[in-house]
Design an enzyme around this catalytic site. Structure first.
Site, PDB file in Angstrom:
ATOM      1  N   ASP A 118      -7.350  -3.639   0.354  1.00 31.12           N
ATOM      2  CA  ASP A 118      -8.606  -4.363   0.098  1.00 31.12           C
ATOM      3  C   ASP A 118      -8.405  -5.358  -1.047  1.00 31.12           C
ATOM      4  O   ASP A 118      -7.895  -4.987  -2.097  1.00 31.12           O
ATOM      5  CB  ASP A 118      -9.723  -3.375  -0.275  1.00 31.12           C
ATOM      6  CG  ASP A 118      -9.991  -2.362   0.830  1.00 31.12           C
ATOM      7  OD1 ASP A 118      -9.687  -2.680   1.995  1.00 31.12           O
ATOM      8  OD2 ASP A 118     -10.500  -1.272   0.540  1.00 31.12           O
ATOM      9  N   LYS A 122     -13.447 -10.147  -6.614  1.00 30.44           N
ATOM     10  CA  LYS A 122     -14.118 -10.417  -7.906  1.00 30.44           C
ATOM     11  C   LYS A 122     -13.267  -9.916  -9.071  1.00 30.44           C
ATOM     12  O   LYS A 122     -12.752  -8.809  -9.041  1.00 30.44           O
ATOM     13  CB  LYS A 122     -15.483  -9.713  -7.946  1.00 30.44           C
ATOM     14  CG  LYS A 122     -16.474 -10.294  -6.955  1.00 30.44           C
ATOM     15  CD  LYS A 122     -17.886  -9.846  -7.279  1.00 30.44           C
ATOM     16  CE  LYS A 122     -18.875 -10.578  -6.396  1.00 30.44           C
ATOM     17  NZ  LYS A 122     -19.423  -9.739  -5.338  1.00 30.44           N
TER      18      LYS A 122
HETATM   19  N1  SAH Z   1      -3.054  -0.631   6.423  1.00 29.98           N
HETATM   20  C1  SAH Z   1      -4.025  -0.836   7.491  1.00 29.98           C
HETATM   21  C2  SAH Z   1      -5.467  -0.904   6.936  1.00 29.98           C
HETATM   22  C3  SAH Z   1      -5.732  -1.998   5.949  1.00 29.98           C
HETATM   23  S1  SAH Z   1      -7.405  -2.010   5.326  1.00 29.98           S
HETATM   24  C4  SAH Z   1      -3.686  -2.082   8.248  1.00 29.98           C
HETATM   25  O1  SAH Z   1      -2.959  -2.917   7.727  1.00 29.98           O
HETATM   26  O2  SAH Z   1      -4.131  -2.222   9.395  1.00 29.98           O
HETATM   27  C5  SAH Z   1      -7.203  -1.146   3.791  1.00 29.98           C
HETATM   28  C6  SAH Z   1      -7.409   0.350   3.956  1.00 29.98           C
HETATM   29  O3  SAH Z   1      -7.144   0.964   2.707  1.00 29.98           O
HETATM   30  C7  SAH Z   1      -8.841   0.746   4.340  1.00 29.98           C
HETATM   31  O4  SAH Z   1      -8.813   1.597   5.457  1.00 29.98           O
HETATM   32  C8  SAH Z   1      -9.353   1.471   3.095  1.00 29.98           C
HETATM   33  O5  SAH Z   1     -10.276   2.510   3.383  1.00 29.98           O
HETATM   34  C9  SAH Z   1      -8.078   2.001   2.478  1.00 29.98           C
HETATM   35  N2  SAH Z   1      -8.148   2.217   1.024  1.00 29.98           N
HETATM   36  C10 SAH Z   1      -8.638   1.347   0.121  1.00 29.98           C
HETATM   37  N3  SAH Z   1      -8.562   1.849  -1.118  1.00 29.98           N
HETATM   38  C11 SAH Z   1      -8.002   3.075  -0.997  1.00 29.98           C
HETATM   39  C12 SAH Z   1      -7.663   4.093  -1.928  1.00 29.98           C
HETATM   40  N4  SAH Z   1      -7.921   3.940  -3.243  1.00 29.98           N
HETATM   41  N5  SAH Z   1      -7.104   5.221  -1.482  1.00 29.98           N
HETATM   42  C13 SAH Z   1      -6.871   5.388  -0.142  1.00 29.98           C
HETATM   43  N6  SAH Z   1      -7.175   4.460   0.778  1.00 29.98           N
HETATM   44  C14 SAH Z   1      -7.727   3.315   0.374  1.00 29.98           C
END
Ligand code: SAH
Length: 216
Positions: A118, A122
């Site tokens: 993600d 911001k």
């Molecule tokens: N790697 C996958 C998903 C990308 S989206 C792809 O490339 O298709 C990023 C994912 O990370 C989301 O599913 C979100 O829920 C997860 N994520 C974000 N922060 C996280 C955290 N602190 N611990 C575990 N998962 C997390």
């Protein structure tokens, strides 16, 4: 309808043989899950629907792959599309990356993948980014000496931020690219596409990639 969906999600997670329900119990002995032949342990943090971890585990039968995902609904999708018979060396945990050191011992992990994390665009949320100085020391702790961290993103600002954070935290950046899918790019060797990546690539977006390690 909404409640039924949530209940279903919990049932899928509770009932899947691919789920490790109490990861803290395996701290320091993850390889025992898949037997004596298991050499290496790799994690994907934020594994989403699990396509990358599935492909990787199929590529390397003597390694254990663990997908870490904090969102139950997404994780349930990963579980529904993975069969333990087809992927005996793949597991998932429903956890936040913030707690990684509760589940993995110092130096226990051979390599770590962050795919399309993600972006948290911001400034005030920058410490939530999975490559921020909040998370890098956790990775450093659980990675073996010179274990590889591999990061992919479609977001140039997150790529730039990650390079700065890695440097600030004393990591060594080994290789980078601003167009992973350019013909003949050595960084794409042995790599697998994630679900997000398939979409971005089909939209013609370039994919950024960083490989780094921490010399201890
Ligand atoms: N790697 C996958 C998903 C990308 S989206 C792809 O490339 O298709 C990023 C994912 O990370 C989301 O599913 C979100 O829920 C997860 N994520 C974000 N922060 C996280 C955290 N602190 N611990 C575990 N998962 C997390």
């Amino acid at each position: 309808m909404h409640i039924r969906y949530l209940k279903n999600t919990d049932e899928i997670i509770a009932g899947s043989p691919l789920m490790v329900q109490n990861p803290a119990e395996l701290k320091g002995r993850w390889r025992s899950l898949t037997g004596a032949g298991t050499k290496e342990l790799y994690l994907e943090i934020g594994c989403g629907k699990g396509g990358f971890a599935r492909q990787k585990s199929a590529q390397k039968a003597d390694a254990l792959f663990v997908g870490v995902e904090k969102l139950s609904t997404v994780l349930a999708r990963a579980l529904l599309t993975s069969d333990i018979q087809d992927y005996p060396n793949l597991r998932f945990i429903r956890e936040d990356a913030l707690h990684l050191t509760d589940f993995f011992d110092e130096g226990e992990v051979d390599g770590l993948y962050l795919n399309f994390s993600d972006p948290w665009p911001k400034k005030r949320h920058e410490m939530r980014r999975l490559t921020s100085p909040v998370f890098l020391p956790l990775y450093e702790k659980i990675l073996k000496k010179e274990g590889l961290l591999r990061f992919k993103t479609d977001q140039k600002p997150l790529y730039d931020f990650s390079l700065e954070a890695l440097e600030a935290c004393g990591w060594t950046v080994l290789r980078t690219t601003e167009d992973l899918h350019q013909n003949g790019n050595p960084l794409s060797e042995g790599d697998c596409m994630t679900e997000y990546e398939e979409n971005f690539v089909s939209e013609g977006k370039p994919i950024y990639c960083i490989e780094a390690k921490k010399l201890k």
